[in-house]
Design an enzyme around this catalytic site. Structure first.
Site, mmCIF file in Angstrom:
data_model
loop_
_atom_site.group_PDB
_atom_site.id
_atom_site.type_symbol
_atom_site.label_atom_id
_atom_site.label_comp_id
_atom_site.label_asym_id
_atom_site.label_seq_id
_atom_site.Cartn_x
_atom_site.Cartn_y
_atom_site.Cartn_z
ATOM 1 C CG ASP A 123 -1.972 1.108 1.105
ATOM 2 O OD1 ASP A 123 -1.839 1.988 0.231
ATOM 3 O OD2 ASP A 123 -2.922 1.105 1.896
ATOM 4 C CG ASP A 321 -4.344 4.245 -3.601
ATOM 5 O OD1 ASP A 321 -3.467 3.966 -2.761
ATOM 6 O OD2 ASP A 321 -5.511 3.843 -3.511
#
Length: 442
Positions: A123, A321
């Site tokens: 992440d 992202d």
């Protein structure tokens, strides 16, 4: 993305059993073997046939249900990102079973002495790595057995690093955290342990040792935070990897496996298009870039510059992202792109919708490419990177959507993992740049 975990994307689990067929499929072998390279790790999608974490019932989902599940995941992911404004918690509370707002690409990591192998999600919008620990109430059976490690220790409240943990507390002089997200809560201690990715050990790595989970959203079982904050993996390994990394994400449905996470400046592509990396103090974890336009085919779409303008006060701008699945553009930009897409398909074609996707067709798509135009570089996406196609029918949808209408996300453009697949994405923090190059990872 500030302080979250998923992308990419962003669902890390510690399960060590192999998915059905994974042991016998030679294409899966690389992921389950120790990597001899000191700076390169194999990356796999959580639902790949090679994934040990593949949901047991995934094969039974219809195409429509699969799409709706991914959309639900993104909705919760974006709600989580909205909470990552300065002053709010940046620790992720996520669902590994339902994959609500988590990244979906995983790597192997070794934690402790002797090392225990865990599967952890990537992440790049999270600052805080964490893993369920032995004795955890509400966790799965796959946890870090810290009592079997000679290098594990809890962090005291007096240490400066304790001040970096949001909603911190003290329990017998040990630094603790107790965080909430939706209907779930996660509590534990700030702890220190030896972490190794590939062959590089990082002693005294700080992470959240989860001791209790409650609520309807059971979190995943491991998270590698690649954000830009002080507690992130990138910051804690700065002396080793110089705050530089890249990844290439394989296709969601790839039958084999060849994606990689490459750490450090060595071995990164030399001939790569780059765009300046921007920083927003209010969302300090995010990797902001300057998106300036979009082309559908060869036509530049008429989009007001304000739709892409970077504003550190409001959080407006564009981020990359790994934990969001489908790209979101602010409403004026998405509407303009969608309308040009529909125009190119012709007035006589019937447009349908599927969940959050409002531009679907049952005839072949005639738009060959979509190009994302950044300051200093253009990234041309092939159809596989902007369409989602049914495997059981002729339905195909534009795999993008408008940003949610909430005050925070309504000004944020998110370049998501579907659009990043089969590209090498380079994050070079010391030189303030992000690079993109085509690379087949599937």
């Amino acid at each position: 993305m500030e302080g979250s975990i998923n992308i990419l994307s962003l669902s890390l689990l510690l399960i060590l059993s192999l998915a059905q067929g994974g042991l016998t499929n030679p294409n899966c072998a690389k992921f389950h073997q120790d990597n001899k390279d000191s700076s390169t790790l194999q990356v796999i999608h959580v639902d790949s046939p090679c994934s040990p974490l593949k949901q047991q019932n995934a094969h039974s989902l219809s195409w429509v249900d699969s799409v709706l599940q991914m959309q639900n995941k993104d909705t919760n992911r974006l709600q989580f990102l909205a909470s990552l404004v300065a002053g709010r918690s940046f620790v992720p509370i996520v669902s590994g079973r339902q994959i609500l707002q988590t990244p979906t690409y995983i790597v192997r990591a070794k934690i402790g002495t002797p090392p225990q192998t865990l599967l952890v999600a990537l992440d790049n919008s999270n600052d805080f790595s964490w893993f369920p620990c032995g004795g955890c109430v509400g966790c799965s059976s796959n946890v870090l057995s810290y009592d079997e490690s000679t290098t594990f220790s809890n962090v005291s409240c007096e240490r400066a690093s304790c001040s970096l943990v949001p909603r911190r507390g003290c329990d017998a002089a040990t630094c603790t955290f107790n965080l909430t997200y939706g209907g779930s809560s996660v509590g534990g201690t700030l702890s220190s342990e030896t972490l190794a990715l590939a062959t590089d050990p990082i002693p005294e790595f700080l992470f959240g040792c989860v001791k209790k989970i409650s609520g309807s959203n059971t979190p995943p079982q491991g998270l590698l935070a690649l954000g830009r904050g002080s507690l992130s993996f990138i910051s804690q390994s700065e002396s080793l990897y110089k705050s530089t990394f890249s990844y290439c994400l394989p296709s969601y449905k790839s039958p084999n496996f060849s994606g990689t996470l490459r750490l450090g400046p060595n071995g990164q592509p030399q001939r790569i298009k780059t765009t300046p990396l921007l920083r927003n103090p209010r969302r300090s974890s995010f990797y902001y870039v300057n998106l300036v336009g979009v082309k559908v085919g060869k036509r530049i779409v008429d989009i007001p510059p304000s739709a892409f303008a970077f504003n550190s006060n409001t959080g407006a701008g564009t981020i990359i992202d790994s934990g969001t699945v489908f790209t979101r553009l602010v409403e004026p930009a998405y509407t303009a792109v969608r309308n040009e897409f529909r125009r190119r398909m012709g007035r006589n074609t019937t447009v349908t919708s599927l969940g959050g996707f409002d531009t679907c067709y049952t005839v072949p798509i005639t738009i060959p490419t979509i190009t994302l135009m950044f300051a200093g570089m253009n990234v041309t996406l092939p159809q596989d990177n902007f369409l989602i196609k049914s495997s059981s029918s002729s339905t195909t949808c534009l795999a993008m959507a408008a940003s949610p209408a909430d005050p925070v996300n309504s000004v944020l453009n998110v370049i998501a993992s579907w659009q990043q697949q089969n590209h090498r994405i380079l994050f070079d923090v010391p030189n303030s740049r992000v690079g993109v190059a085509r690379e087949t990872c599937s």
